[in-house]
Motif scaffolding. Structure first.
Motif, PDB file in Angstrom:
ATOM      1  N   LEU A  13     -53.603 -18.785 148.045  1.00  0.00           N
ATOM      2  CA  LEU A  13     -52.446 -19.489 147.500  1.00  0.00           C
ATOM      3  C   LEU A  13     -52.899 -20.731 146.737  1.00  0.00           C
ATOM      4  O   LEU A  13     -53.982 -21.267 146.996  1.00  0.00           O
ATOM      5  CB  LEU A  13     -51.494 -19.887 148.623  1.00  0.00           C
ATOM      6  N   ARG A  40     -49.535 -25.808 146.872  1.00  0.00           N
ATOM      7  CA  ARG A  40     -48.540 -25.206 147.769  1.00  0.00           C
ATOM      8  C   ARG A  40     -48.831 -25.535 149.225  1.00  0.00           C
ATOM      9  O   ARG A  40     -47.910 -25.678 150.042  1.00  0.00           O
ATOM     10  CB  ARG A  40     -48.528 -23.685 147.550  1.00  0.00           C
ATOM     11  N   GLU A  88     -46.792 -15.896 153.829  1.00  0.00           N
ATOM     12  CA  GLU A  88     -46.711 -15.790 152.375  1.00  0.00           C
ATOM     13  C   GLU A  88     -47.893 -15.025 151.788  1.00  0.00           C
ATOM     14  O   GLU A  88     -48.009 -14.895 150.570  1.00  0.00           O
ATOM     15  CB  GLU A  88     -46.659 -17.179 151.752  1.00  0.00           C
TER      16      GLU A  88
END
Length: 565
Positions: free
Chosen positions: A143, A147, A46
C-alpha cells in the motif's frame, strides 16, 4: 462515516480485554495496544503486507503508548519475504551524535545515576525508526506509504481514550514529565493533575507531524523545521545533549543478516549486533538443547533452574563481547559455534547453581579481550508480530528506552534516551568496554525479535517482547514453552516469568514463580522476586487438513491483543 467508524473502534478497543487467544486463517497481528492492532488489521484487510501493517501499528503506538515507543526512537525488525524466501534484519537503532564523547555519562570520573543521565537531552540518540521503516517499505510495502499513517492521524485529531496503563505510567513519572513544558502541557490537566484513565486526549501536533511524514517520507523528520526542533530540544535546558541537524540528516538504517541456530527440529532466527538479544537467546537455547526440557514441569524449580543457569552464562558472554559490530570486533561466529556452546553446556549442574558465571573464550575472537560491561538499567519498548495472507512475516521490537524516554517532547512525540544503553564507563581496569560510547555508534540492545522456521523451511512462529535486558529471558522461556512444552501462544506468554538478568535469577512477583525462591536459593542462586511486566506478542502458523491456521497471544500483563481473520 469512515472517521466515525475509526473513532468508535478506538473507543471500543481501549477497553478490550487482554489475554484472549486469537485464531485466524488469512492474516494476524499481535501488538501491545488494541488500537495499534486494529490499525494493522485494517491495513491487512485492504491487502496490505505484513510490513505495511507494522508501519500503521507503529504510527498508532506513537500516539496511544508514548511511554514505550514512537517516531522519536528506534526499532529492530525481522522480515521474512515469502516470494523471495529471504530473511532480512532491518536495523533502525539510534546512533550517537558526532560530538558525543565516551565520557558523556561520567561526572567527576564516576558514573552518573541512571535518571540523572536519562532525563533531558544528554541521552538522546539520533532517531532511526522512520528511516528504517521507509527503507523496508520500499522493499516490502504494497500500500502507499501515506495511507499507512491515516489511522494514527485521525485518532490524533479526534482524540483517543487514555488507557489504565498509560494513566498509571503518567502518575508514576509525573515529577520527571513536568520538567518539560511540552510534556507538562500534554500529559496533565490544566489544574496540574496527571491525566486520568478514560480522558479523551487529542494530539494535533502529532497529527501534523505524521501528516508531514505521510507526504514527505522520513525526510520530514530528518531535515527541515522538525529536525531543527529536535536538535534544539536536545541542546536546551538542564542536562543538554550534543545532537545537531547534521546528525539527523546523516542517519542511515542498515539491512543486516539475521543470526540463526537449530533448536530441536526447528531453526530459530534473531537479530544480530548491535542487539545482544538474538545471540543471547540462541546461546540459551543451545545450552538447554542438552537437557530434557520437555520432561520438566513448566512451573517447577528444575525448569527455572535450567532457564536461569543458561541465562546467566549467556549474560556473562553478552556483557563482555556484544556491542555494535560495525565499530568493534564482536565474535558472533564464535559465540554461536556448536563446539563452544557444547563445552559451555557442560557447566550446567541440575542440582547446584554456578557460584560465579564467567564469560567464555569463544573461537574466532579478534583483538584484545574487552572488559565486561558493568550492569546498569534497561527499560521500555513494545513488540508487534504480523503474518499476512501471502506468507510474509514481521517481528519488530520498538523503543524509546526508558519510561517516556528522555521526557523531552517535540511536535507531539517524545524523544528517546537510548544513549544510556551504552556503558557509562568507557573502560574498566584499563581495558575498553566493547559497548562504550563513540560517535555514530549504535548502543547495544537487548531487543530480540524472533522468527522460527519449521523443518520444511516455512515460518511457524513470530515473537518478541518488551522489558529491557529481561527481553532475553522472556523470549527464551516463551520459546521453550512453545517448542518443548507444546503450549499454545496465549498460554506461553501468560506463564509466570522466570529468567536471568546478569548474574541474578529473577522470579515474577505475585505468581507461582515467587514460591520457588527458597528452593532456588538453597541451590545457590542469587534470587530477586519482582514484577516482570514483559509484553510478549506471539503468532504461530500451522498447516492443518482444513488449511492454514494462525493462533496468536498477547501478554496479559499489558494491554495488547492479537487480531486476525
Amino acid at each position: 462515516m469512515r472517521r466515525v467508524i475509526v473513532i468508535l473502534l478506538l473507543v471500543l478497543l481501549a477497553a478490550a480485554p487482554a489475554g484472549a487467544q486469537a485464531v485466524a486463517k488469512r492474516h494476524m497481528i499481535a501488538a501491545s495496544h488494541p488500537a495499534a492492532a486494529e490499525a494493522g488489521l485494517a491495513v491487512l484487510r485492504e491487502g496490505g503486507s505484513a510490513l505495511d501493517a507494522a508501519i500503521a501499528a507503529q504510527a498508532m503506538l506513537t500516539l496511544v503508548e508514548p511511554q514505550s515507543s514512537g517516531i522519536g526512537g528506534g526499532a529492530l525488525l525481522l522480515h521474512w519475504d515469502a516470494r523471495s524466501q529471504r530473511l532480512d534484519a532491518w536495523d533502525g537503532r539510534e546512533t550517537a551524535p558526532a560530538a558525543a564523547p565516551p565520557t558523556l555519562f561520567l561526572r567527576d570520573g564516576a558514573p552518573m545515576a541512571f535518571h540523572e543521565a536519562a532525563v533531558g537531552g544528554r541521552a538522546v540518540g539520533v532517531p532511526g525508526l522512520l528511516r528504517m521503516l521507509e527503507a523496508a517499505h520500499r522493499a516490502h510495502g504494497v500500500l502507499p506509504w501515506g495511507r499507512l499513517f491515516e489511522p494514527a492521524i485521525l485518532a490524533a485529531e479526534e482524540g483517543f481514550f487514555v488507557s489504565p496503563r498509560l494513566a498509571a505510567r503518567i502518575a508514576e513519572d509525573a515529577e520527571r514529565l513536568r520538567r518539560d513544558p511540552q510534556a507538562r502541557a500534554y500529559f496533565f490537566l490544566p489544574e496540574g493533575e496527571p491525566l486520568p484513565e478514560g480522558h479523551r486526549l487529542r494530539n494535533p501536533a502529532l497529527a501534523a507531524t505524521l501528516r508531514a511524514v505521510a507526504e514527505q517520507g522520513a525526510d520530514a523528520l530528518h531535515y527541515g523545521p522538525i529536525a531543527g526542533d529536535i536538535a534544539a530540544a536536545v541542546r536546551r535546558g538542564p542536562n543538554p545533549g550534543t545532537m545537531t541537524t547534521d546528525d539527523l540528516a546523516g542517519y542511515r538504517p542498515v539491512r543486516r543478516q539475521a543470526v540463526c541456530g537449530v533448536y530441536r527440529a526447528v531453526t530459530v532466527c534473531g537479530f544480530p549486533p548491535p542487539s545482544s538479544g538474538g545471540v543471547a537467546v540462541l546461546q540459551i537455547l543451545a545450552l538447554l538443547g542438552h537437557q530434557d526440557m520437555a520432561g520438566l514441569e513448566p512451573r517447577g524449580a528444575d525448569a527455572a533452574h535450567l532457564l536461569g543457569e543458561a541465562g546467566r552464562l549467556a549474560f556473562a558472554d553478552r556483557n563482555r563481547y556484544l556491542a555494535d559490530a560495525d565499530q568493534v570486533p564482536v565474535p558472533v561466529r564464535g559465540l554461536l559455534d556448536p563446539v563452544y556452546l557444547t563445552l559451555r553446556a557442560q557447566l550446567l549442574d541440575r542440582d547446584r547453581a554456578l557460584a560465579e558465571p564467567r564469560a567464555g573464550n569463544p573461537p574466532w575472537r579478534l583483538g584484545p579481550l574487552p572488559a565486561a560491561h558493568p550492569p546498569q538499567p534497561e527499560h521500555g519498548t513494545a513488540h508487534l508480530s504480523v503474518m499476512d495472507a501471502a506468507g510474509n512475516v514481521v517481528a519488530m521490537t520498538t523503543t524509546i528506552e526508558d519510561l517516556f524516554g528522555a521526557r523531552r517532547m517535540v511536535r507531539g512525540f517524545l524523544l528517546n534516551n537510548q544513549l544510556t544503553d551504552f556503558s557509562f564507563l568507557p573502560e574498566v581496569e584499563g581495558r575498553p568496554v566493547a559497548n562504550r560510547l563513540a560517535p555514530g555508534k549504535r548502543p547495544r540492545s537487548s531487543m530480540a525479535p524472533t522468527i522460527v522456521f519449521g523443518p520444511e523451511g516455512e515460518p511457524v512462529l513470530a515473537l518478541g517482547s518488551a522489558g529491557g535486558a529481561r527481553i532475553i529471558g522472556h523470549v527464551a522461556q516463551t520459546l521453550v514453552a512453545l517448542l518443548d512444552w507444546g503450549m499454545e501462544p496465549q498460554a506461553a506468554v501468560s506463564l509466570p516469568r522466570v529468567g536471568a538478568r546478569d548474574d541474578v535469577l529473577e522470579l515474577e512477583a505475585g505468581t507461582g514463580a515467587a514460591a520457588l525462591a527458597p528452593e532456588l536459593e538453597r541451590r545457590g542462586f542469587p534470587v530477586v522476586v519482582r514484577p516482570m511486566t514483559s509484553g510478549l506478542a506471539v503468532i504461530r502458523a500451522a498447516r492443518t487438513p482444513q488449511g492454514r491456521r494462525l493462533t496468536g497471544g498477547a501478554d496479559p500483563r499489558r494491554e495488547g491483543v492479537a487480531l486476525g481473520d
